[in-house]
Structures are given as C-alpha cells and as structure tokens.
Design an enzyme around this catalytic site. Sequence first.
Site, short mmCIF file in Angstrom:
data_model
loop_
_atom_site.label_atom_id
_atom_site.label_comp_id
_atom_site.label_asym_id
_atom_site.label_seq_id
_atom_site.Cartn_x
_atom_site.Cartn_y
_atom_site.Cartn_z
N CYS A 2 -10.99 15.86 -2.00
CA CYS A 2 -11.11 16.62 -0.75
C CYS A 2 -11.84 15.74 0.25
CB CYS A 2 -11.91 17.88 -1.00
SG CYS A 2 -11.25 18.88 -2.34
N ARG A 30 -7.05 13.04 2.67
CA ARG A 30 -7.60 13.24 1.32
C ARG A 30 -7.20 14.59 0.75
NH1 ARG A 30 -11.93 9.73 0.17
NH2 ARG A 30 -12.64 11.17 -1.41
N TRP A 82 -7.89 19.66 -1.29
CA TRP A 82 -6.72 19.49 -2.15
C TRP A 82 -7.05 20.30 -3.38
CZ3 TRP A 82 -5.35 17.74 -7.04
CH2 TRP A 82 -3.98 17.51 -7.24
N ASN A 108 -16.61 18.45 -3.36
CA ASN A 108 -15.47 17.64 -3.77
C ASN A 108 -15.71 17.26 -5.22
OD1 ASN A 108 -13.26 15.97 -3.96
ND2 ASN A 108 -14.31 14.21 -3.08
N GLY A 109 -14.75 17.55 -6.09
CA GLY A 109 -14.90 17.20 -7.51
C GLY A 109 -14.54 18.38 -8.38
N GLU A 533 7.79 -0.05 -7.39
CA GLU A 533 7.09 0.42 -6.18
C GLU A 533 8.08 1.04 -5.20
OE1 GLU A 533 4.36 1.18 -5.14
OE2 GLU A 533 4.47 1.09 -2.95
N LYS A 537 7.84 4.97 -3.78
CA LYS A 537 7.84 5.36 -2.35
C LYS A 537 8.85 6.49 -2.11
CE LYS A 537 4.61 3.86 -1.07
NZ LYS A 537 3.99 3.58 -2.25
N GLU A 540 7.57 9.77 -3.60
CA GLU A 540 6.41 10.32 -2.88
C GLU A 540 6.79 10.99 -1.57
OE1 GLU A 540 3.75 6.70 -2.77
OE2 GLU A 540 2.31 8.32 -3.06
N HIS A 556 20.50 -2.00 -21.67
CA HIS A 556 19.90 -1.38 -22.86
C HIS A 556 19.74 0.13 -22.68
CE1 HIS A 556 19.11 -5.30 -24.61
NE2 HIS A 556 18.67 -5.69 -23.43
N LYS A 658 -4.49 11.39 -0.71
CA LYS A 658 -4.60 9.94 -0.60
C LYS A 658 -5.47 9.34 -1.69
CE LYS A 658 -4.09 5.95 1.34
NZ LYS A 658 -2.78 5.30 1.20
C1 AGP Z 1 0.65 5.18 -3.57
O1 AGP Z 1 1.62 5.34 -2.55
C2 AGP Z 1 0.06 6.49 -4.00
N1 AGP Z 1 -0.58 7.13 -2.90
C3 AGP Z 1 -0.81 6.36 -5.23
O2 AGP Z 1 0.03 5.89 -6.27
C4 AGP Z 1 -2.02 5.41 -5.13
O3 AGP Z 1 -1.57 4.08 -5.07
C5 AGP Z 1 -2.88 5.59 -6.39
O4 AGP Z 1 -3.33 6.93 -6.41
C6 AGP Z 1 -4.08 4.64 -6.43
O5 AGP Z 1 -4.92 4.90 -5.33
P1 AGP Z 1 -6.09 3.83 -5.03
O6 AGP Z 1 -5.41 2.53 -4.66
O7 AGP Z 1 -6.87 4.42 -3.89
O8 AGP Z 1 -6.91 3.68 -6.27
#
Ligand code: AGP
Length: 663
Positions: A2, A30, A82, A108-109, A533, A537, A540, A556, A658
């Site tokens: 959060c 966040r 969140w 937060n936590g 990667e 993307k 996500e 395979h 994030k």
């Molecule tokens: C990447 O697009 C995502 N938002 C997620 O995989 C992110 O890379 C991952 O949570 C790691 O975050 P960090 O680099 O802040 O540790």
Amino acid sequence: MCGIVGAVLPKAGKTAEETVLEGLSRLEYRGYDSAGIAVLDATSPHPEIAWRKEVGKLSGLLASLEEQPLPQATTAIGHTRWATHGGVTRVNAHPHLSYDGKLALIHNGIIENAEGYRLHLKQQGINTISETDTEVVAHLLERAFLTEPAPADTKLTPQGFTVADLDPDNLQPENLSRLVRSMLRVTRDLEGSFTLLALHQDCPGVIVAARRSSPLVVGLSEEGNYLGSDVLAFASRTKQALEIGQDEVVVVTPTGVLVLDQSGNQILHTRATQVFPVNPAEAKRAFEVDFATDRVTKEGFSTFMEKEIREQPRAVAQTLDDRLDANGALTLDELRITTDILRGIDSVIIVACGTAAYAGQVARYAIEHWCRIPCEVELAHEFRYRDPVVSVRTLVVAISQSGETMDTIMAIRHAREQGARVLAVVNTPGSTISREADAVLLTHAGPEIAVASTKAFTAQISACYLLGLYLAQVRGNKYADEIADYLEKLQQMPARMQTVLDRYASHLGVENLEAIKSVLFLGRHVGYPVAMEGALKLKEIAYLHAEGFAAGELKHGPIALVEPGQPVVIIVPTPRRPELHRKVVSNIEEVRARGALTLVIAEDGDESVNAFADVVWRVPASPTLYRPLVDVITLQLFALRMAQALGLDVDQPRNLAKSVTVE
Ligand code: AGP
C-alpha cells in the site's frame, strides 16, 4: 503493498491535507483498491479527528473531498490500498479508527497474529466492523493508551529525552509519552510485517509510527516533517530524507523527529533538517532524495508506461554514467565488503522476482562469460525453501526496482543467515534491500510509476553488466583495456535503443491487435529471458495468455500449441553467431510451416528471416550480450499497443501493485 503518507506542520490550513493527497497520487502505483485520509488540527481548542475514505482509485477520494471538504488541519495521514486482508470495500479502506474514535491508524503489511487478537477483543466486548488486521491494531493501541499509567514526567526515553526536547510547543506532553509507550508495547507483540502511522486526538500535532519489514522513510524540512512508504511521497516538499530501521518507533512533530529502538532507547533525534544520532555511525541514515520530482508527471504522454519506455536510453545512459574512478577503474555506489572478499567469491546466485528475475537471467550469461564462476538465477520466493547451497564464498545479488519486494527481502535475509554476502541492484535509494545489503549498485532509471516494469528492466541489465565487469576487474579475469572495450560498447547501446524507439514507437506494423487471443515468444541464449519478459508484459497489461520459451524447447512440446494464425514472436540472434542464428531461423520455419503468424526481431541486414516472417522488427546490430537492451523495446511497445487497443488501464492493471511488499 500500500501507499502511506504523513505530514506534520506547525500551522493549521489545507497544506497538510494537500501534501498527503499529492503524496498519495505519487504512491498510487503501490495500490489503488481504495484510498483514505485522516486529519487533525493541533491549534484547535478542541482537536477532533476528521477522516474520509472511498473505494476505488484516489480520484474517488478527491471527488468526495471536493464535495464535502475536511476541516483545516496541522497533521494528516493518508493511505492508498492494495487489498490483502479483507475485500475491496469502503469499511475495509484505511484509515481505521479506534472504538472511541480518538485514534486513526493506517497500515502497510500483514499482521499474522491479528485474528487471535480479534477474538480476544470480541471477548472484551469490542467487535471489529471490518475484516482487516489494521482495525485490530487500532483497538489494541487504544486499549494500551487508556491503560498506560500517566507518566511521572514527560520522558520519552530511559536516557531522559523529553517531549520538550523534541517539540517545545507540544501541548499534551503526558499524552504523547503515553502514546509512544503504547506503540512500543503493542508492536512488540505483533507478528508479521507493518508500517503503522497513528494520529491521536489527545496528542494532536504528532504522528507516531512504527515499522517492521515494511517500508518507511521520513522527510525533514524547516517547514515541517513528513513520512512515506518511499521518498516519492514527499519528494516535492523536501529532499532531506531519513532511513527508518527494522523494529523502530518514530515520533514526528513539526519541529523534530525522535527515533527509538524496540526497547524505547533513543537512536537519534532531529531538529529541522539536522540529525543528532546517539551513535555517530547512525548519521548515515540521512540521505538526499535524488529523484527529480518533475519526472513523476507523464510529460505529455498518455501513460506513464509509454513515457518510461521512451526514457530507456536515458535510464541506461544514467546507470552507466560516472562509474570510473580517477584511475579509470570501475566503482560501485556503496561497498561495505572488501575487494578481497569479492576476489574470494566462488559462486553467484541472483535472487529476484518477475521482470527483475528476467534481468538477472540475462545478466547470468555475461557474468559467467566474463568472470568464469557459476552464476545461477533463482526466484526469490523459491530460493529460501529449496535449501540452497550457500557459503561465505557465495555472492547473492538481489535485483529489485522498488527495493521493497518482500520475497526478495526474505531471500537476502536467508542468504545472510547462511553466511553469504549480499549485493543489491536497486532503483530506490534508501530502500530496505539497499540498506540490508553489503554492497549496492544503484540503477538510475528515475521513478518508475507504471506497474509494468520497462526502464527498470533495461537499467537492471545494464547495472548487472557493470557488476560483471566489476567482478572481472576485481578478480583479474579481464584486463583493464578489455573492460574498457566492453564498457565502451555498452555505452553505445542507448543510441541504438533510441533508434528502435524512433522506428517503432509510433507504429509496429501489426494489424488487428485486439483480435489476438494468445502469443508465444521464442528466444535462445540471452533472447530466452527476453522472450519470457515479453510474455510477462502481455499478461500484465493486456491480460492475455502469453508464454516465453527457450527456442530449443519448441519441439519438446510447445510446438503442439501452434495452429494456423497463432502469433509467435521470435527473437533472432545476430548472424555473427551462426551457431545460434541458424537454429533460430529453423525455429521460424518450423512454426511458419504450421501456419503461425511470425513476428520476428532481427538485426539490420539479416535478410535470412524475410522468407519466413510476416512482420520483421529491425534492431541495430549489437554485441550478442547487449542485444536484450534493443530487443525488449519492441516487445514492450507490442504489449503497450495491445493493451491500448483493448482499452485497458496500462499504468494500473487489475489485481497488480507496483511493489509487492507482502509475501
Ligand atoms: C514487472 O512488470 C512486474 N511489475 C513485477 O514482475 C516486478 O518486476 C516484480 O514484482 C519485482 O519488483 P521489484 O523489481 O520492485 O522487486
């Protein structure tokens, strides 16, 4: 994960509220399930907490406050959520109030022993109205405050530091002393992770906070003091920041800040922007915020993600910049271990999550090639539980944009318990991972606001190349002139990245994006993590099923997925590596023969792919190890345009945040 913001100012007005709301807008990445704020006016003869909270993004809270403004205040705390404990509802939104309504709390936590306390409160006749762990803590703090004996004096620490030493104008010193002792008592018995910010009506003009395994930084200024989950929360108000350590309690007044350890002993106090540590070594907690806050705007782009994709040449250039000392040798940002220890390293384990883990997988090829020591990449959340072989000669490299990913934090703590040295590659100075590491290599990508990581990825790869060259330098695997050559070629990459942006940022040459239902991504060598990667993307931000494979793995099993019209992205290595290039071109033929729609990334001049490619994205010829820096840009743009074609929220995709600051 959060967003938390606090502001404590000497004068009443709308500034405290505005500061918190502005901070929440910078932290909304966040979490954005709900947002709320609580304010208190210490100059009022009868201070009373006023609060508002709304489900949904911050815009909903702002509209509500526009319609029904809060009263003026000197002090404010704000939260953007969140959801972890409890659904996305208004009653579960923060702030949470105590039973008597005199204490407001944001958190937060995750409090892991909250349910036991909820039951205990119920037996005492106090029923919680929300599903959250936070509300339980609000009631615990209230009960501690009410039962805490009135202090004989207004000492805040056993060493005799008093409220007057911190805030001469404080009107309720006895109550503040009780609230501090309540926070110490309650947090001592909590299990799990927390950043807590509390306002209490009976001691206005103060925020009392506590943190364990969840981020908290303090902002210091002549005009007042601030708190935030990260420096972005208050960077537009002050550049003077203070790190808060594990299991510490913080008392923030308009004129000063007091930091206590879990036993209530003073660690430091501040006056305006001056820091007075009990132990001089703690002075290093103070740091300068280097984020240019103007970069937190979209700068005319429709989304932060588009802006951040386009910022990549600068992010990589800044990460590579100024890395040589007076003798022309590579240096790191912070090194709290000796080069002798680094010379003795016999293995490297990279721990990270998500995109950061894919950056680590790219880095692995370079580190093994340059340093000739084994380098493995492990997902942080798997690392701890596989009972890894770690020794004092292991270097664990933690890669993290936020520096607050709980899985990665727990992985480096496990590694350190096994005696390993930890080096952090982070984009957020003062973050937990950077503080807990033995050495730090900062990426200089600037604030990355979009949840989907882009410029952090290419900056992380660049930083890891620097790390590989640094290790090769320290260990003598490469001569200085060889390292200089590698570095010189690396410094040519931002211009090549810009070339790819100039070619494709406006148009990718792929029609009917919205009709695509799934995509396969194939890569070999450093192209393999880039393929994964690219798939991430799409998942996500376009919510599409997508999968990245090692190209050699295709026959395979995964080739069974290929049917007529199936989009397949293939990353083709440079023709100057024929043993890789030839095999991947064959892979294109294999999927094309089964009717796939082939989207191919290939170097300028590589005509061998033309016969099998429906679309070719050209990238400037580059050293094999550096190709990910140009290849990934087309995949980022592909996902971005797909999400836009589908009308989705690119910067704040559903279900995501994030920074994943819970396990
Ligand atoms: C990447 O697009 C995502 N938002 C997620 O995989 C992110 O890379 C991952 O949570 C790691 O975050 P960090 O680099 O802040 O540790």
